[in-house]
Write a protein that holds these residues in place. Structure first.
Motif, PDB file in Angstrom:
ATOM      1  N   THR A  88      89.895  83.514 -39.084  1.00 17.86           N
ATOM      2  CA  THR A  88      89.707  82.151 -38.605  1.00 17.86           C
ATOM      3  C   THR A  88      89.251  81.234 -39.735  1.00 17.86           C
ATOM      4  OG1 THR A  88      87.437  82.680 -37.949  1.00 17.86           O
ATOM      5  CG2 THR A  88      89.152  82.899 -36.263  1.00 17.86           C
ATOM      6  N   SER A  89      88.804  81.823 -40.832  1.00 11.53           N
ATOM      7  CA  SER A  89      88.418  81.096 -42.041  1.00 11.53           C
ATOM      8  C   SER A  89      88.534  82.080 -43.195  1.00 11.53           C
ATOM      9  CB  SER A  89      86.983  80.567 -41.921  1.00 11.53           C
ATOM     10  OG  SER A  89      86.054  81.621 -42.110  1.00 11.53           O
ATOM     11  N   PRO A  90      88.370  81.624 -44.428  1.00  7.91           N
ATOM     12  CA  PRO A  90      88.478  82.562 -45.558  1.00  7.91           C
ATOM     13  C   PRO A  90      87.509  83.739 -45.481  1.00  7.91           C
ATOM     14  CG  PRO A  90      88.607  80.303 -46.353  1.00  7.91           C
ATOM     15  CD  PRO A  90      88.251  80.223 -44.897  1.00  7.91           C
ATOM     16  N   THR A  91      86.434  83.609 -44.714  1.00  6.41           N
ATOM     17  CA  THR A  91      85.435  84.686 -44.672  1.00  6.41           C
ATOM     18  C   THR A  91      85.222  85.284 -43.289  1.00  6.41           C
ATOM     19  OG1 THR A  91      83.679  83.036 -44.382  1.00  6.41           O
ATOM     20  CG2 THR A  91      84.178  83.740 -46.646  1.00  6.41           C
ATOM     21  N   GLU A  92      85.781  84.690 -42.257  1.00 11.77           N
ATOM     22  CA  GLU A  92      85.533  85.158 -40.888  1.00 11.77           C
ATOM     23  C   GLU A  92      86.794  85.780 -40.294  1.00 11.77           C
ATOM     24  OE1 GLU A  92      83.646  82.368 -38.281  1.00 11.77           O
ATOM     25  OE2 GLU A  92      82.435  81.512 -39.900  1.00 11.77           O
ATOM     26  N   ARG A  93      86.668  87.067 -39.984  1.00 10.31           N
ATOM     27  CA  ARG A  93      87.776  87.817 -39.407  1.00 10.31           C
ATOM     28  C   ARG A  93      87.723  87.729 -37.883  1.00 10.31           C
ATOM     29  NH1 ARG A  93      91.255  92.048 -40.910  1.00 10.31           N
ATOM     30  NH2 ARG A  93      91.773  93.474 -39.208  1.00 10.31           N
ATOM     31  N   ARG A  94      88.893  87.627 -37.252  1.00 12.77           N
ATOM     32  CA  ARG A  94      88.954  87.614 -35.798  1.00 12.77           C
ATOM     33  C   ARG A  94      88.467  88.948 -35.246  1.00 12.77           C
ATOM     34  NH1 ARG A  94      92.190  83.216 -34.126  1.00 12.77           N
ATOM     35  NH2 ARG A  94      93.551  82.465 -35.803  1.00 12.77           N
ATOM     36  N   THR A  95      87.835  88.893 -34.098  1.00 14.11           N
ATOM     37  CA  THR A  95      87.457  90.119 -33.398  1.00 14.11           C
ATOM     38  C   THR A  95      88.718  90.769 -32.823  1.00 14.11           C
ATOM     39  OG1 THR A  95      87.195  89.035 -31.252  1.00 14.11           O
ATOM     40  CG2 THR A  95      85.273  89.052 -32.739  1.00 14.11           C
ATOM     41  N   LEU A  96      88.552  92.000 -32.375  1.00 11.48           N
ATOM     42  CA  LEU A  96      89.684  92.714 -31.768  1.00 11.48           C
ATOM     43  C   LEU A  96      90.250  91.918 -30.593  1.00 11.48           C
ATOM     44  CD1 LEU A  96      91.427  95.287 -31.663  1.00 11.48           C
ATOM     45  CD2 LEU A  96      89.651  96.297 -30.191  1.00 11.48           C
ATOM     46  N   GLN A  97      89.376  91.377 -29.754  1.00 12.47           N
ATOM     47  CA  GLN A  97      89.839  90.602 -28.606  1.00 12.47           C
ATOM     48  C   GLN A  97      90.555  89.323 -29.052  1.00 12.47           C
ATOM     49  OE1 GLN A  97      89.706  91.463 -25.242  1.00 12.47           O
ATOM     50  NE2 GLN A  97      91.105  89.719 -25.100  1.00 12.47           N
ATOM     51  N   GLU A  98      90.041  88.676 -30.080  1.00 12.32           N
ATOM     52  CA  GLU A  98      90.678  87.454 -30.592  1.00 12.32           C
ATOM     53  C   GLU A  98      92.047  87.757 -31.198  1.00 12.32           C
ATOM     54  OE1 GLU A  98      86.756  84.758 -31.786  1.00 12.32           O
ATOM     55  OE2 GLU A  98      87.570  86.211 -33.225  1.00 12.32           O
ATOM     56  N   ARG A  99      92.175  88.899 -31.836  1.00 13.42           N
ATOM     57  CA  ARG A  99      93.471  89.292 -32.391  1.00 13.42           C
ATOM     58  C   ARG A  99      94.463  89.550 -31.257  1.00 13.42           C
ATOM     59  NH1 ARG A  99      93.297  94.154 -35.382  1.00 13.42           N
ATOM     60  NH2 ARG A  99      94.755  93.438 -36.974  1.00 13.42           N
ATOM     61  N   LEU A 100      94.001  90.210 -30.217  1.00 12.41           N
ATOM     62  CA  LEU A 100      94.846  90.437 -29.045  1.00 12.41           C
ATOM     63  C   LEU A 100      95.275  89.101 -28.428  1.00 12.41           C
ATOM     64  CD1 LEU A 100      96.042  92.425 -26.909  1.00 12.41           C
ATOM     65  CD2 LEU A 100      93.853  92.202 -25.702  1.00 12.41           C
ATOM     66  N   ASP A 101      94.316  88.206 -28.262  1.00 12.71           N
ATOM     67  CA  ASP A 101      94.619  86.907 -27.665  1.00 12.71           C
ATOM     68  C   ASP A 101      95.593  86.103 -28.514  1.00 12.71           C
ATOM     69  OD1 ASP A 101      92.865  87.558 -25.634  1.00 12.71           O
ATOM     70  OD2 ASP A 101      91.195  86.388 -26.457  1.00 12.71           O
ATOM     71  N   PHE A 102      95.553  86.300 -29.828  1.00 11.84           N
ATOM     72  CA  PHE A 102      96.473  85.597 -30.729  1.00 11.84           C
ATOM     73  C   PHE A 102      97.911  86.082 -30.535  1.00 11.84           C
ATOM     74  CE2 PHE A 102      98.490  84.604 -34.794  1.00 11.84           C
ATOM     75  CZ  PHE A 102      97.995  83.337 -35.075  1.00 11.84           C
ATOM     76  N   LEU A 103      98.052  87.370 -30.249  1.00 13.39           N
ATOM     77  CA  LEU A 103      99.394  87.947 -30.129  1.00 13.39           C
ATOM     78  C   LEU A 103     100.013  87.807 -28.744  1.00 13.39           C
ATOM     79  CD1 LEU A 103      99.371  91.334 -32.104  1.00 13.39           C
ATOM     80  CD2 LEU A 103     100.841  89.353 -32.504  1.00 13.39           C
ATOM     81  N   VAL A 104      99.195  87.828 -27.720  1.00 14.77           N
ATOM     82  CA  VAL A 104      99.729  87.865 -26.352  1.00 14.77           C
ATOM     83  C   VAL A 104     100.699  86.721 -26.047  1.00 14.77           C
ATOM     84  CG1 VAL A 104      99.082  87.593 -23.914  1.00 14.77           C
ATOM     85  CG2 VAL A 104      97.957  89.313 -25.332  1.00 14.77           C
ATOM     86  N   PRO A 105     100.397  85.456 -26.408  1.00 19.05           N
ATOM     87  CA  PRO A 105     101.370  84.387 -26.126  1.00 19.05           C
ATOM     88  C   PRO A 105     102.711  84.604 -26.826  1.00 19.05           C
ATOM     89  CG  PRO A 105      99.224  83.452 -26.664  1.00 19.05           C
ATOM     90  CD  PRO A 105      99.154  84.915 -26.988  1.00 19.05           C
TER      91      PRO A 105
END
Length: 333
Positions: A88-105
């Motif tokens: 989500t930024s150069p230093t902040e990695r998405r959580t597992l749930q956020e990664r899932l939510d990014f792919l689902v759509p």
């Protein structure tokens, strides 16, 4: 009579081949892609980041417009190139749930556009995310393909664990996709000419032209890069030697074929001197003919990075060459 592509093999074209035309925007991206179905082939792999303004959360209207436009031409989508932005930024990695939510759509959009699968780079998702995605893949009747290409050999320490994860899932909804940029007996003639014009030394050019697969050539390439002596104007082009151009043989794929459901028939130009374009296709066709493979084989042109040729003409000609080369072994060619 020319041999035919076996039942279960589907030749396709990638919309990636038309990237310069799409980015030039003289016509809409949808018009360009539906034109592929009119002029080249009915089955098309798409790169939605180039096509849908609403990507990575594609709006239904955009997706349906492409689906309906293709259907009007008798066309359809094979695979959708998905994207997974892990940060989500150069230093902040998405959580597992956020990664899932990014792919689902993106998965829902792939189903809505009529695709049979989505594609990600090998290993990016990881086993945890793949496991979470499995129920949705089954629900939407989609296959998730993880792509291996260039110098990412099956035995590569960065690749082997991802392939083992696919095998461990033992689910036909999660498969590998192989880009035959892995299988380059020699470098493209047009690429070597670009390096020559860009100022690469004669000594290195001779190595690249005559001894591409020699490990000493790889060492010479990395030595030049580390010394900071790559001409700046061709630095990006030069990096293909370390990433996008592979040195493997088709036989190196034998052990992973049960995991593979699709191929990218990567090509750079159509100069077939010494069978540098057709031989990997012939070797692949022989391998697949013995394995019972079923799936897509997609023409993907990477040479538009340095060539100005017409993508429609290039793709038509490549598909014709590919069909001949892939089936050559069935008639003892």
């Amino acid at each position: 009579m020319a041999p035919e592509i076996p039942n279960g093999w589907t030749l396709c074209a990638s919309s990636f081949n038309w990237t310069p035309e799409i980015t030039a925007a003289a016509r809409t991206a949808q018009d360009i892609v539906t034109g592929i179905a009119d002029a080249v082939t009915k089955t098309i792999e798409i790169e939605p980041g180039l096509l849908w303004r609403s990507f990575p959360a594609p709006e239904d209207a955009e997706v349906e417009a492409l689906r309906d436009g293709l259907a009007a031409k008798g066309g359809r989508v094979s695979i959708v190139g998905a994207s997974l932005d892990d940060f989500t930024s150069p230093t902040e990695r998405r959580t597992l749930q956020e990664r899932l939510d990014f792919l689902v759509p993106q998965l829902h959009a792939a189903r809505r556009v009529g695709a049979g699968g989505v594609r990600l780079p090998i290993g990016q998702a990881g086993t945890e995310l793949l496991t979470l995605l499995q129920p949705l893949l089954h629900e939407l009747d989609l296959v998730l393909y993880e792509e291996i290409q260039g110098q990412q050999t099956p035995g590569n320490p960065a690749v082997a664990p991802a392939l083992e994860a696919i095998a461990g899932l033992a689910d036909d909804r999660v498969r590998a996709l192989v880009d035959i940029s892995m299988l380059m007996p020699a470098l493209p003639v047009s690429y070597l000419e670009e390096l020559r014009r860009g100022g690469v030394s004669t000594d290195l050019l001779e190595r690249l032209e005559n001894d591409w697969r020699d490990p000493a050539t790889h060492n010479a390439v990395t030595a030049l890069l580390r010394a900071g002596k790559v001409p700046p104007r061709i630095h990006t082009l030069f990096m293909n030697l370390l990433i996008r151009f592979g040195r493997s043989d088709a036989t190196d794929l034998q052990g992973i074929l049960p995991l593979v459901g699709a191929f990218h028939l990567k090509f750079w130009d159509l100069d077939d001197d010494g069978r540098r374009v057709s031989q990997p296709l012939r070797d692949l066709g022989s391998l697949l003919g013995r394995s019972g493979f079923t799936g897509t084989l997609t023409s993907e042109w990477g040479g538009h990075e340095w060539l100005q040729d017409d993508p429609t003409d290039m793709t038509r000609r490549h598909l014709a060459l590919a069909e001949t080369a892939l089936t050559a072994q069935t008639v003892g060619g």
